[in-house]
Motif scaffolding. Structure first.
Motif, PDB file in Angstrom:
ATOM      1  N   GLY A 645       6.395   4.863  -2.352  1.00  0.00           N
ATOM      2  CA  GLY A 645       6.999   4.477  -1.073  1.00  0.00           C
ATOM      3  C   GLY A 645       6.091   4.768   0.098  1.00  0.00           C
ATOM      4  N   VAL A 646       5.410   5.936   0.056  1.00  0.00           N
ATOM      5  CA  VAL A 646       4.491   6.290   1.147  1.00  0.00           C
ATOM      6  C   VAL A 646       3.350   5.280   1.223  1.00  0.00           C
ATOM      7  CG1 VAL A 646       2.825   8.003   1.930  1.00  0.00           C
ATOM      8  CG2 VAL A 646       5.075   8.735   1.109  1.00  0.00           C
ATOM      9  N   VAL A 647       2.748   4.966   0.058  1.00  0.00           N
ATOM     10  CA  VAL A 647       1.634   4.002   0.032  1.00  0.00           C
ATOM     11  C   VAL A 647       2.095   2.650   0.569  1.00  0.00           C
ATOM     12  CG1 VAL A 647       0.061   2.731  -1.477  1.00  0.00           C
ATOM     13  CG2 VAL A 647       0.495   5.178  -1.881  1.00  0.00           C
ATOM     14  N   LEU A 648       3.255   2.211   0.133  1.00  0.00           N
ATOM     15  CA  LEU A 648       3.762   0.918   0.578  1.00  0.00           C
ATOM     16  C   LEU A 648       4.006   0.917   2.083  1.00  0.00           C
ATOM     17  CD1 LEU A 648       4.796  -1.925  -0.120  1.00  0.00           C
ATOM     18  CD2 LEU A 648       7.062  -0.915  -0.531  1.00  0.00           C
ATOM     19  N   THR A 649       4.598   1.970   2.608  1.00  0.00           N
ATOM     20  CA  THR A 649       4.883   2.049   4.042  1.00  0.00           C
ATOM     21  C   THR A 649       3.614   1.970   4.875  1.00  0.00           C
ATOM     22  OG1 THR A 649       6.855   3.378   3.592  1.00  0.00           O
ATOM     23  CG2 THR A 649       5.979   3.427   5.844  1.00  0.00           C
ATOM     24  N   VAL A 650       2.595   2.742   4.465  1.00  0.00           N
ATOM     25  CA  VAL A 650       1.319   2.730   5.198  1.00  0.00           C
ATOM     26  C   VAL A 650       0.723   1.334   5.187  1.00  0.00           C
ATOM     27  CG1 VAL A 650      -1.054   3.607   5.208  1.00  0.00           C
ATOM     28  CG2 VAL A 650       0.863   5.171   4.797  1.00  0.00           C
ATOM     29  N   GLY A 651       0.765   0.666   4.013  1.00  0.00           N
ATOM     30  CA  GLY A 651       0.220  -0.687   3.929  1.00  0.00           C
ATOM     31  C   GLY A 651       0.943  -1.677   4.812  1.00  0.00           C
ATOM     32  N   VAL A 652       2.260  -1.580   4.847  1.00  0.00           N
ATOM     33  CA  VAL A 652       3.049  -2.498   5.665  1.00  0.00           C
ATOM     34  C   VAL A 652       2.758  -2.292   7.141  1.00  0.00           C
ATOM     35  CG1 VAL A 652       5.392  -3.061   6.402  1.00  0.00           C
ATOM     36  CG2 VAL A 652       4.881  -2.819   3.968  1.00  0.00           C
ATOM     37  N   VAL A 653       2.693  -1.028   7.583  1.00  0.00           N
ATOM     38  CA  VAL A 653       2.408  -0.742   8.991  1.00  0.00           C
ATOM     39  C   VAL A 653       1.036  -1.272   9.385  1.00  0.00           C
ATOM     40  CG1 VAL A 653       1.975   1.111  10.653  1.00  0.00           C
ATOM     41  CG2 VAL A 653       3.936   1.253   9.087  1.00  0.00           C
TER      42      VAL A 653
END
Length: 1006
Positions: A645-653
């Motif tokens: 989830g952390v990796v995905l959030t950073v990528g989306v931002v």
């Protein structure tokens, strides 16, 4: 050759001149009266060409449409242009036809005022019918100066002001009808001076509160007196008893007080007397009824009358006796059974006691009987269906005892039977179960025993079988599955045993199955996915075993499921998560395994208690050892998911920031070209709007463009419509004039909404435009459109109070457009998708892209080159005349009402070649009201729903003139909301009351 041709041409030319000089002009072929009628024709708009044979070359107009001449002198004396779809001002030149005695322009679109000058010259008139038009202004006092006038009908117009004092001077008037106008003041006593009057019809006007003038008792020739809903107060004057020729007295739906005067029993020629929906008190007159030998209908319902029903009244040859919802006490006189014409007896909600007369129905063609909610006791009369025409027998909430009469088991005419909540016992006659035309059979709350007979297979029309709270036993027969029209089977609180019949899954129309608190066993049969309309399934407190069928998740509209207190085992089907359940109870079974994630929440804990094998993330439901065993796996999985989830959030931002920077760079190219026009004080700029026009903000798409939700910096949200033809960057290459952009729709929307300030019209904050792109910024409506919500799986959120509120809000919005906007506006695309809902389900009328201003230049309507509107909502006359007026909106709004009541789409393959309007009318005729109402709606609102349905049917009348105005629709809805009882209109202008039955089943559609 040339000189010869020239000479020849000159000869022909002079010959033609000679002929034209000798012959009279062609226009002089017609006589003077024909010329007058030609001027009438030219002053009226005639879209149907009904006046096409009014030929100016005819010598006399006697063969013209609607024209009749005297055979002796060929003079016009009769003109009848009723229902001809004509519009325009009243043609006052008609009054120059010196022998004209009869004029009827009934049911047209005549829309001017009617002045004294127009009328003064019509000295020969005997009959004037201008009813059902759009005439306005005050009533012309000069009408009373017409010496020969006998018949005057101005009903169904928009006349205002008071009734002129001069109306008391009519010399020969026999009929005066001013029904359904906007008249004010009070009913003048001067009307009592028209000694020749036979009919006085003033119903449905907006008079100020006033009394019935006692002077009306002087009208000794009066035969009909209609004062329905005219704001009457005070007592009924004794002087009305002097109207010995009166056959019809209607003073219903007013605020009359006091008692019923004894003088009314002196109306010896009265056929019907309607006093319902007032505040009358006291007792019915005890004597004098024996003189009223012509009386067929007495309706004194919905007052506060008390005392006994006079025995003398019951000895009359009544056809219909309606005294329901009063406080009558004592026993029903036996003499009522001797009335040879009695076909209707409605006495529900009184305090009557004792037995019903044993001969009731033996000597009369009894068709409807409703004695519900009284204190009647003893056995039911054996002869209720002796004449073979009994259709409804409603006796709920009394103390009747004994068995159902055997004779009723042979009454094939029966349609509705309600014996609930009495003290009846014994077995139900076998033939009674299989009556072929019964749609409702209610026996709940008695002490019946025995079982459901196999003869139930013959009840092919049965839609509701309500037999709960009795002592029925045995198995439910396989024949129950033959009832293809069954909507409800409530057999709870009995002693049924054995398995459910396999055939029960064939009940494809079933909406409610309630068999809780019985002794049923075996497995829940497979095939329940065929119950596509099932809304409620309650099998609690039985002995069912086996698994819960996986297919239960396919019953899409199910929102009530109770299988508690059984012996069910196995896992809970994951498919339950597909359902939108308002109630779920699986407690006290033998279920095991994991609870589906959607229901593994604390709020559902009580739904799963008493199942030791169940496990889930709900405290108290899972075995402790299982938790320890699985703890490591749970933490490991949680860690993996958190890291992902952390990796995905950073990528989306990161992607969003890059994309926003890129978009701003491109938008800045043309940002300076945008123009903002605001209609309210704004707390935002066009930059905030333009920055948010991303595909991920799209919340809808329609025929005119995409709609975005834009959250502003202040936290508020707006809706932005980007009309088709816009490019993201407002490309200059777009050519509006070539049709790449719907310019007319944009202009109509801006011109209309920019000026409107009304709580039920969607607010247009502003518009943004460039040469090639147009944006409209509205207030944001969190609950979207009515159509999307009503016809989706979320329709269960719309209970009846919310639906009624939506109907009221939308009606007030349209009423503002039609009556209060200057100039008036016709929406032309009223539909459920154009009614938006705020957070509290308040309704706003939206989408004015095809709206048109109503012309007020005397023509009243305007023909359009194309049809606007949506399939299923378009009024019949609009499709072939292209005429725009408010009646088209009213038809469309009527369809919306039918959607709210039925929950169905305006067009659907289910209807065949019909639309929703025709489907509702057909089902009402063939199966009754219960098959029309949305099964998701609580039956306790049935009374109110039926009244609103009647308004919808009025609005969708095939004839525009029969549709009420939106102002009238609002008033009728307000009356329903406050508990006042409206009436339904009939063709002759007389209004027929809705009839009630009892608190749970009222207002059946006539």
């Amino acid at each position: 050759m040339e000189p010869f041709n020239h000479h020849r041409r000159r000869t022909i030319f002079f010959f033609l001149l000679l002929v034209l000089h000798v012959l009279p002009p062609l226009t002089l072929c017609i006589n003077q009266e024909g010329l007058y009628l030609q001027k009438v024709k030219s002053s009226l708009d005639d879209p149907d060409n009904v006046l096409s044979n009014w030929n100016p070359l005819d010598a006399v107009p006697c063969n013209w449409y609607g024209v009749t001449c005297d055979s002796t002198n060929s003079s016009v004396y009769w003109l009848d242009l009723s229902s001809s779809n004509l519009s325009g001002p009243f043609p006052s030149i008609l009054c120059r036809l010196k022998n004209l005695t009869f004029v009827s322009l009934y049911d047209n679109f005549i829309n001017s005022t009617l002045s004294d000058v127009d009328i003064a010259m019509c000295q020969s008139l005997e009959h004037l019918d201008l009813s059902q038009n759009y005439l306005t202004g005050e009533l012309p006092g000069a009408l009373a100066d017409l010496p020969n006038l006998k018949y005057l009908d101005l009903a169904g117009n928009n006349f205002s002001g008071e009734i002129p004092v001069s109306f008391g001077k009519f010399q020969n008037l026999e009929v005066l009808s001013l029904v359904e106008n906007l008249l004010g003041g009070t009913i003048p006593s001067i009307l009592g001076n028209i000694s020749t009057l036979k009919q006085l019809n003033l119903s449905y006007n907006t008079f100020s509160p006033g009394r019935i003038p006692p002077e009306l008792g002087n009208l000794t020739k009066l035969e009909v007196l209609w004062l329905t809903q005219t704001n009457l107060v005070g007592e009924i004057p004794e002087s009305l008893g002097q109207l010995r020729r009166l056959t019809d007295l209607d003073v219903a739906i007013n605020a009359l007080t006091g008692g019923i005067p004894s003088s009314l029993t002196e109306l010896t020629n009265a056929v019907q007397i309607e006093l319902y929906n007032n505040s009358l008190t006291g007792e019915l007159p005890s004597t004098g009824w024996s003189n009223m030998t012509a009386l067929r209908l007495l309706d004194a319902s919905m007052n506060d009358l008390s005392g006994l029903i006079p025995a003398e009244l019951c000895e009359l040859p009544l056809g219909s006796l309606n005294l329901y919802e009063n406080r009558f006490q004592g026993e029903l006189p036996e003499s009522i059974a001797n009335s040879p014409n009695l076909y209707e007896l409605r006495l529900f909600q009184n305090q009557l006691t004792g037995k019903l007369p044993p001969n009731l129905g033996k000597n009369s063609p009894l068709r409807w009987i409703d004695v519900s909610t009284n204190g009647f006791s003893g056995e039911m009369p054996e002869n209720l269906c002796s004449k073979g025409v009994l259709e409804e027998v409603l006796m709920i909430e009394n103390s009747f005892s004994g068995q159902i009469p055997a004779a009723l088991a042979e009454c094939n005419s029966l349609l509705r039977v309600r014996f609930g909540h009495n003290r009846l016992s014994g077995e139900v006659p076998a033939g009674f179960w299989g009556l072929p035309h019964v749609s409702l059979l209610e026996l709940a709350g008695n002490s019946f025993s025995g079982g459901i007979a196999k003869t139930v297979a013959g009840a092919s029309n049965l839609s509701q079988l309500i037999i709960s709270m009795n002592s029925f036993s045995g198995t439910i027969p396989e024949e129950i599955g033959f009832l293809g029209n069954l909507l409800e089977f409530s057999g709870n609180d009995n002693e049924f045993s054995g398995s459910l019949p396999v055939s029960i899954v064939k009940l494809g129309q079933l909406v409610k199955l309630d068999l809780h608190d019985n002794k049923l066993s075996g497995e829940i049969p497979s095939g329940i996915h065929l119950w596509t309309k099932l809304n409620e399934l309650n099998l609690a407190n039985n002995e069912f075993s086996g698994n819960i069928p996986n297919e239960i998740g396919e019953v899409a509209v199910l929102n009530y499921l109770d299988l508690s207190e059984n012996k069910l085992s196995g896992k809970i089907p994951v498919g339950l998560q597909n359902l939108k359940l308002n109630r779920l109870n699986l407690s006290n079974n033998h279920l095991s395994g994991d609870i589906p994630p959607l229901y593994a929440k604390k709020m559902y804990k009580d739904s799963f208690l008493g199942n030791p094998g169940l496990c889930g993330d709900i405290e108290g439901l899972c075995d402790g050892r299982s938790e320890v065993k699985n703890m490591g796996y749970v933490w490991m999985l949680r860690s993996i998911f958190m890291l992902a989830g952390v990796v995905l959030t950073v990528g989306v931002v990161w992607f969003y920031l890059k994309y926003r920077k890129f978009k701003k760079a491109k938008m800045s190219i043309d940002r300076s070209k945008w123009t903002l026009m605001s209609f309210h004080k704004l707390g935002f700029s066009e930059d905030e709007i333009l920055d948010a026009l991303d595909e991920d903000n799209v919340i809808g798409s329609g025929s005119s463009g995409k709609v975005y939700k834009v959250v502003l910096s202040n936290g508020e949200a707006v809706a932005v419509k980007k009309l088709w033809g816009c490019s993201k960057l407002a490309d200059d290459s777009i050519d509006v004039e070539k049709g790449n952009f719907p310019e007319d729709g944009f202009d109509a929307e801006v011109d209309t909404l920019g000026k409107i300030r009304h709580k039920n019209i969607v607010k247009l904050w502003c518009c943004c435009s460039t040469r090639g792109c147009k944006l409209l910024v509205y207030e944001y409506m969190p609950n979207g459109s009515l159509g999307d919500l009503l016809h989706s799986t979320k329709s269960g959120l719309l209970d009846w109070p919310i639906r009624f509120k939506i109907a009221m809000d939308a009606a007030e919005g349209l009423s503002y457009l039609h009556h209060d906007s200057v100039p008036p506006i016709v929406h032309r695309d009223v539909k459920s998708n154009n009614i938006l809902l705020d957070a509290d389900y308040g309704a706003r009328v939206a989408d004015f892209g095809v709206a048109k201003v109503v012309e007020v230049n005397g023509k009243g309507t305007k023909s359009m080159s194309v049809i606007a509107g949506s399939r299923g909502y378009i009024a019949p006359e609009y499709a072939y005349t292209l005429r725009v007026n408010e009646k088209s909106d009213i038809y469309s709004f009527g369809v919306v009402i039918l959607e709210l009541v039925t929950g169905k789409l305006p067009v659907d393959p289910e209807y065949g070649e019909k639309d929703l309007v025709k489907w509702v009318c057909t089902i009402l005729d063939q199966k009754g009201l219960d098959h029309v109402i949305d099964p998701k709606l609580d039956s306790c609102f049935k009374d109110e729903i039926s009244k609103v349905l009647n308004i919808g049917l009025l609005c969708t009348s095939p004839l525009p003139i029969n549709r009420p105005s939106m102002r009238r629709v609002v008033k009728m809805l307000q009356e329903i909301g406050t508990g006042n009882l409206p009436k339904t209109a009939s063709k002759d202008g007389k209004l027929t009351p809705y009839y009630h039955e009892d608190g749970s089943d009222r207002g059946s559609v006539a």
